[in-house]
Design a protein around this motif. Structure first.
Motif, PDB file in Angstrom:
ATOM      1  N   LEU A  56       0.827  -1.201   0.000  1.00 10.58           N
ATOM      2  CA  LEU A  56       0.000   0.000   0.000  1.00 10.58           C
ATOM      3  C   LEU A  56       0.863   1.254   0.000  1.00 10.58           C
ATOM      4  O   LEU A  56       0.614   2.198  -0.776  1.00 10.58           O
ATOM      5  CB  LEU A  56      -0.921  -0.020   1.227  1.00 10.58           C
ATOM      6  CG  LEU A  56      -1.840   1.189   1.425  1.00 10.58           C
ATOM      7  CD1 LEU A  56      -2.753   1.401   0.220  1.00 10.58           C
ATOM      8  CD2 LEU A  56      -2.654   1.014   2.705  1.00 10.58           C
ATOM      9  N   TRP A  57       1.867   1.289   0.849  1.00 10.74           N
ATOM     10  CA  TRP A  57       2.783   2.435   0.894  1.00 10.74           C
ATOM     11  C   TRP A  57       3.459   2.622  -0.466  1.00 10.74           C
ATOM     12  O   TRP A  57       3.541   3.737  -1.000  1.00 10.74           O
ATOM     13  CB  TRP A  57       3.800   2.207   2.011  1.00 10.74           C
ATOM     14  CG  TRP A  57       4.802   3.312   2.232  1.00 10.74           C
ATOM     15  CD1 TRP A  57       4.891   4.509   1.582  1.00 10.74           C
ATOM     16  CD2 TRP A  57       5.868   3.304   3.187  1.00 10.74           C
ATOM     17  NE1 TRP A  57       5.953   5.252   2.072  1.00 10.74           N
ATOM     18  CE2 TRP A  57       6.563   4.533   3.060  1.00 10.74           C
ATOM     19  CE3 TRP A  57       6.307   2.374   4.132  1.00 10.74           C
ATOM     20  CZ2 TRP A  57       7.679   4.849   3.840  1.00 10.74           C
ATOM     21  CZ3 TRP A  57       7.403   2.689   4.915  1.00 10.74           C
ATOM     22  CH2 TRP A  57       8.080   3.913   4.768  1.00 10.74           C
TER      23      TRP A  57
ATOM     24  N   GLY B  83       2.379   6.787  -7.023  1.00 11.30           N
ATOM     25  CA  GLY B  83       1.449   7.782  -7.543  1.00 11.30           C
ATOM     26  C   GLY B  83       0.474   7.238  -8.568  1.00 11.30           C
ATOM     27  O   GLY B  83      -0.008   7.992  -9.422  1.00 11.30           O
ATOM     28  N   VAL B  84       0.181   5.940  -8.486  1.00 14.00           N
ATOM     29  CA  VAL B  84      -0.732   5.326  -9.447  1.00 14.00           C
ATOM     30  C   VAL B  84      -2.138   5.249  -8.854  1.00 14.00           C
ATOM     31  O   VAL B  84      -2.332   5.300  -7.640  1.00 14.00           O
ATOM     32  CB  VAL B  84      -0.247   3.920  -9.854  1.00 14.00           C
ATOM     33  CG1 VAL B  84       1.126   4.005 -10.504  1.00 14.00           C
ATOM     34  CG2 VAL B  84      -0.210   2.973  -8.657  1.00 14.00           C
ATOM     35  N   THR B  85      -3.116   5.115  -9.722  1.00 17.55           N
ATOM     36  CA  THR B  85      -4.501   4.958  -9.298  1.00 17.55           C
ATOM     37  C   THR B  85      -4.765   3.498  -8.973  1.00 17.55           C
ATOM     38  O   THR B  85      -4.413   2.610  -9.756  1.00 17.55           O
ATOM     39  CB  THR B  85      -5.455   5.440 -10.403  1.00 17.55           C
ATOM     40  OG1 THR B  85      -5.185   6.817 -10.683  1.00 17.55           O
ATOM     41  CG2 THR B  85      -6.905   5.292  -9.979  1.00 17.55           C
TER      42      THR B  85
ATOM     43  N   SER C 133      14.156   4.727  -1.940  1.00 19.45           N
ATOM     44  CA  SER C 133      13.721   3.701  -2.886  1.00 19.45           C
ATOM     45  C   SER C 133      12.752   2.744  -2.200  1.00 19.45           C
ATOM     46  O   SER C 133      12.453   2.873  -1.003  1.00 19.45           O
ATOM     47  CB  SER C 133      14.929   2.915  -3.413  1.00 19.45           C
ATOM     48  OG  SER C 133      15.405   1.997  -2.422  1.00 19.45           O
ATOM     49  N   ALA C 134      12.289   1.774  -2.961  1.00 25.37           N
ATOM     50  CA  ALA C 134      11.396   0.751  -2.409  1.00 25.37           C
ATOM     51  C   ALA C 134      12.087  -0.087  -1.340  1.00 25.37           C
ATOM     52  O   ALA C 134      11.404  -0.729  -0.529  1.00 25.37           O
ATOM     53  CB  ALA C 134      10.866  -0.140  -3.521  1.00 25.37           C
TER      54      ALA C 134
ATOM     55  N   GLY D 247       3.325   9.273   1.579  1.00 27.46           N
ATOM     56  CA  GLY D 247       2.971   7.909   1.202  1.00 27.46           C
ATOM     57  C   GLY D 247       2.829   6.986   2.393  1.00 27.46           C
ATOM     58  O   GLY D 247       1.929   6.139   2.441  1.00 27.46           O
ATOM     59  N   PHE D 248       3.723   7.149   3.373  1.00 27.04           N
ATOM     60  CA  PHE D 248       3.615   6.348   4.589  1.00 27.04           C
ATOM     61  C   PHE D 248       2.381   6.741   5.378  1.00 27.04           C
ATOM     62  O   PHE D 248       1.615   5.880   5.837  1.00 27.04           O
ATOM     63  CB  PHE D 248       4.850   6.509   5.464  1.00 27.04           C
ATOM     64  CG  PHE D 248       4.707   5.860   6.814  1.00 27.04           C
ATOM     65  CD1 PHE D 248       4.898   4.488   6.954  1.00 27.04           C
ATOM     66  CD2 PHE D 248       4.340   6.596   7.927  1.00 27.04           C
ATOM     67  CE1 PHE D 248       4.737   3.865   8.190  1.00 27.04           C
ATOM     68  CE2 PHE D 248       4.180   5.995   9.167  1.00 27.04           C
ATOM     69  CZ  PHE D 248       4.379   4.627   9.293  1.00 27.04           C
ATOM     70  N   ILE D 249       2.176   8.034   5.545  1.00 23.90           N
ATOM     71  CA  ILE D 249       1.043   8.512   6.328  1.00 23.90           C
ATOM     72  C   ILE D 249      -0.273   8.035   5.727  1.00 23.90           C
ATOM     73  O   ILE D 249      -1.193   7.618   6.442  1.00 23.90           O
ATOM     74  CB  ILE D 249       1.094  10.046   6.445  1.00 23.90           C
ATOM     75  CG1 ILE D 249       2.344  10.461   7.246  1.00 23.90           C
ATOM     76  CG2 ILE D 249      -0.168  10.607   7.083  1.00 23.90           C
ATOM     77  CD1 ILE D 249       2.673  11.932   7.160  1.00 23.90           C
TER      78      ILE D 249
END
Length: 216
Positions: free
Chosen positions: A16-17, A23-25, A157-158, A194-196
């Motif tokens: 999910l993060w 930034g994808v839908t 990065s990931a 993204g984390f939040i």
């Protein structure tokens, strides 16, 4: 269409993060952490009865490490992966998959503290051993992060997402603060939107922020 099947605060939070950072839908479908994951409906998505399961390109994919590699390859413009001939490729893979080393110990402690309801089922020895193993994982991160802002010289990065989410789970059982470089890194990456966005809006796996060692 991308749809993530997710249990809040579980390993699927890692995917999910990552999706938020890419930034994808995507669509999000939350599941409870119970026997529903063993239902025929869910087993058709992930035959192991675990999250995450990710529907994409007409099929369903699973295993967080594999999903990280697949998504970073599918959306290279986000810069969260390290492609085949990149000098950081090997280190990226190591730290992406080191997340599971951390997570296996956090999962064992989650089982001890949350899944086992009777005190007689719990093992103080197992709890202490697993907490110490998390400390060893923290030390590996500490060594790597000495003089670095992120796990790779090339920037966020990931790999940071994968290990960061694993540490998010592990911090429920073993304190990160004594590891100064790792703690500073964790504070840095978990301040990201993204984390939040990946944090649970309601109940998740954990009923406490921190679980003290149990002595039986």
């Amino acid at each position: 269409m991308i749809r993530l099947h997710h249990v809040p605060q579980s390993r699927s939070m890692r995917t999910l993060w990552l999706l938020h950072e890419l930034g994808v839908t995507f669509d999000l479908l939350e599941w409870p952490f119970d026997k529903t994951l063993r239902s025929p409906e869910f087993l058709a998505l992930n035959p192991a009865g675990r999250v995450p399961a990710l529907e994409m390109d007409g099929r369903c994919l699973w295993e967080t490490g594999a999903l990280t590699e697949i998504l970073c390859e599918r959306f290279p413009e986000a810069g969260l992966g390290r492609a085949g001939q990149n000098a950081e490729r090997a280190d990226w893979l190591i730290w992406v998959h080191f997340a599971e080393t951390i997570s296996q110990h956090a999962a064992a402690l989650t089982q001890q503290h949350e899944a086992l309801y009777e005190d007689s089922m719990r093992s103080p020895i197992v709890m202490k051993i697993e907490a110490k193993r998390i400390e060893k994982c923290y030390q590996a991160l500490e060594t790597r992060l000495a003089g670095r802002a992120y796990l790779l010289e090339g920037g966020f990065s990931a790999a940071d997402i994968s290990c960061g989410q694993a540490v998010y789970m592990a911090r429920h059982f073993t304190r990160l603060e004594p590891f100064e470089a790792a703690h500073a890194w964790y504070q840095r990456i978990t301040g990201r939107p993204g984390f939040i966005a990946s944090l649970p809006a309601g109940p998740g796996l954990y009923t406490r922020d921190y679980y003290e060692a149990w002595d039986g």
